[in-house]
Write a protein that holds these residues in place. Structure first.
Motif, PDB file in Angstrom:
ATOM      1  N   MET A   6      29.023 112.536 -15.542  1.00 11.10           N
ATOM      2  CA  MET A   6      29.229 110.850 -16.420  1.00 11.10           C
ATOM      3  C   MET A   6      27.794 110.439 -15.375  1.00 11.10           C
ATOM      4  O   MET A   6      28.174 109.089 -14.938  1.00 11.10           O
ATOM      5  N   THR A   7      27.481 111.274 -14.181  1.00 10.38           N
ATOM      6  CA  THR A   7      26.548 109.937 -13.299  1.00 10.38           C
ATOM      7  C   THR A   7      24.786 109.891 -14.161  1.00 10.38           C
ATOM      8  O   THR A   7      24.791 110.853 -14.361  1.00 10.38           O
ATOM      9  N   SER A   8      24.426 109.430 -13.041  1.00 15.25           N
ATOM     10  CA  SER A   8      23.128 108.752 -13.791  1.00 15.25           C
ATOM     11  C   SER A   8      21.980 110.020 -12.811  1.00 15.25           C
ATOM     12  O   SER A   8      22.691 109.965 -11.614  1.00 15.25           O
ATOM     13  N   PRO A   9      20.488 109.172 -12.877  1.00 15.50           N
ATOM     14  CA  PRO A   9      19.766 110.301 -11.506  1.00 15.50           C
ATOM     15  C   PRO A   9      20.041 109.286  -9.484  1.00 15.50           C
ATOM     16  O   PRO A   9      19.972 110.225  -9.467  1.00 15.50           O
ATOM     17  N   ALA A  10      20.307 108.635 -10.875  1.00 11.06           N
ATOM     18  CA  ALA A  10      20.270 107.477  -9.438  1.00 11.06           C
ATOM     19  C   ALA A  10      21.120 107.796  -9.124  1.00 11.06           C
ATOM     20  O   ALA A  10      21.444 107.335  -7.536  1.00 11.06           O
ATOM     21  N   ASP A  11      22.410 108.130  -9.643  1.00  6.05           N
ATOM     22  CA  ASP A  11      23.677 109.030  -8.907  1.00  6.05           C
ATOM     23  C   ASP A  11      23.784 109.825  -7.967  1.00  6.05           C
ATOM     24  O   ASP A  11      23.803 110.001  -6.888  1.00  6.05           O
ATOM     25  N   VAL A  12      22.961 110.683  -8.671  1.00  6.35           N
ATOM     26  CA  VAL A  12      22.437 111.979  -8.143  1.00  6.35           C
ATOM     27  C   VAL A  12      21.813 111.955  -6.975  1.00  6.35           C
ATOM     28  O   VAL A  12      22.124 112.813  -5.840  1.00  6.35           O
ATOM     29  N   ILE A  13      20.860 110.541  -6.748  1.00  4.02           N
ATOM     30  CA  ILE A  13      20.032 111.386  -5.345  1.00  4.02           C
ATOM     31  C   ILE A  13      20.620 110.694  -4.143  1.00  4.02           C
ATOM     32  O   ILE A  13      20.811 110.924  -3.211  1.00  4.02           O
ATOM     33  N   LYS A  14      21.380 109.431  -4.911  1.00  2.22           N
ATOM     34  CA  LYS A  14      22.058 108.927  -4.051  1.00  2.22           C
ATOM     35  C   LYS A  14      23.044 109.360  -2.753  1.00  2.22           C
ATOM     36  O   LYS A  14      23.783 109.733  -1.925  1.00  2.22           O
ATOM     37  N   ASP A  15      23.840 110.572  -3.875  1.00  2.00           N
ATOM     38  CA  ASP A  15      24.836 111.598  -3.314  1.00  2.00           C
ATOM     39  C   ASP A  15      23.851 112.370  -2.745  1.00  2.00           C
ATOM     40  O   ASP A  15      24.882 112.720  -1.983  1.00  2.00           O
ATOM     41  N   LEU A  16      23.353 112.926  -3.405  1.00  2.93           N
ATOM     42  CA  LEU A  16      22.623 113.623  -2.082  1.00  2.93           C
ATOM     43  C   LEU A  16      22.561 113.347  -1.064  1.00  2.93           C
ATOM     44  O   LEU A  16      22.399 114.166   0.041  1.00  2.93           O
ATOM     45  N   SER A  17      21.344 112.333  -0.408  1.00  8.95           N
ATOM     46  CA  SER A  17      21.239 111.373   0.549  1.00  8.95           C
ATOM     47  C   SER A  17      22.441 111.498   1.491  1.00  8.95           C
ATOM     48  O   SER A  17      22.154 111.585   2.775  1.00  8.95           O
ATOM     49  N   GLN A  18      23.177 110.425   1.028  1.00  8.30           N
ATOM     50  CA  GLN A  18      24.794 110.419   1.483  1.00  8.30           C
ATOM     51  C   GLN A  18      25.321 111.948   2.209  1.00  8.30           C
ATOM     52  O   GLN A  18      25.534 112.056   3.096  1.00  8.30           O
ATOM     53  N   ARG A  19      25.171 112.957   1.375  1.00  7.68           N
ATOM     54  CA  ARG A  19      25.726 114.311   2.117  1.00  7.68           C
ATOM     55  C   ARG A  19      24.527 114.544   3.078  1.00  7.68           C
ATOM     56  O   ARG A  19      24.999 115.608   3.786  1.00  7.68           O
ATOM     57  N   ALA A  20      23.171 114.765   3.269  1.00  7.53           N
ATOM     58  CA  ALA A  20      22.629 115.352   3.809  1.00  7.53           C
ATOM     59  C   ALA A  20      22.492 114.465   4.975  1.00  7.53           C
ATOM     60  O   ALA A  20      22.690 114.679   6.232  1.00  7.53           O
ATOM     61  N   LYS A  21      23.061 113.001   5.962  1.00  7.44           N
ATOM     62  CA  LYS A  21      23.181 112.171   6.051  1.00  7.44           C
ATOM     63  C   LYS A  21      24.499 113.079   7.218  1.00  7.44           C
ATOM     64  O   LYS A  21      24.181 112.914   8.042  1.00  7.44           O
ATOM     65  N   ARG A  22      26.057 112.937   6.448  1.00  9.78           N
ATOM     66  CA  ARG A  22      26.539 113.677   6.305  1.00  9.78           C
ATOM     67  C   ARG A  22      26.356 115.137   7.592  1.00  9.78           C
ATOM     68  O   ARG A  22      27.032 115.281   7.957  1.00  9.78           O
ATOM     69  N   ARG A  23      25.710 116.170   6.905  1.00 12.44           N
ATOM     70  CA  ARG A  23      25.544 117.296   7.044  1.00 12.44           C
ATOM     71  C   ARG A  23      24.803 117.164   8.471  1.00 12.44           C
ATOM     72  O   ARG A  23      25.198 117.274   9.815  1.00 12.44           O
TER      73      ARG A  23
END
Length: 99
Positions: A6-23
């Motif tokens: 139930m996520t939006s494109p904005a949620d997907v993008i934000k999650d991706l950037s946060q996962r990259a930052k965490r990595r």
């Protein structure tokens, strides 16, 4: 059974950037180091981590440095066949025409 998200494109993008930052952080790499290794500007990397905005080319470069390039192969996989006609060996369509 398929899981529906139930996520939006904005949620997907934000999650991706946060996962990259965490990595990046888990690898012990600073933003400046990652930007230099990936060949992207420091400003682009900061903007990506803060907002998720980045070019696809820069994202791919960052993924290679963070050893996450294989995950790109999981994007847009071929759809499984639905009918016997989908299985029959014929040339792949190159474009779609309106009817």
């Amino acid at each position: 059974m398929m899981a529906f998200s139930m996520t939006s494109p904005a949620d997907v993008i934000k999650d991706l950037s946060q996962r990259a930052k965490r990595r990046r952080i888990d690898a012990g790499i600073t933003q400046r180091e990652l930007a230099a290794r990936a060949g992207v500007s420091y400003g682009s990397l900061r903007l990506f981590e803060e907002t998720g905005k980045i070019s696809l080319e820069a994202l791919a470069k960052i993924a290679f440095v963070l050893e996450a390039e294989a995950e790109f192969e999981q994007l847009f996989p071929p759809r499984p066949p639905k009918t016997i006609e989908d299985v029959i060996d014929r040339p792949a369509r190159q474009r779609v025409r309106r009817k």
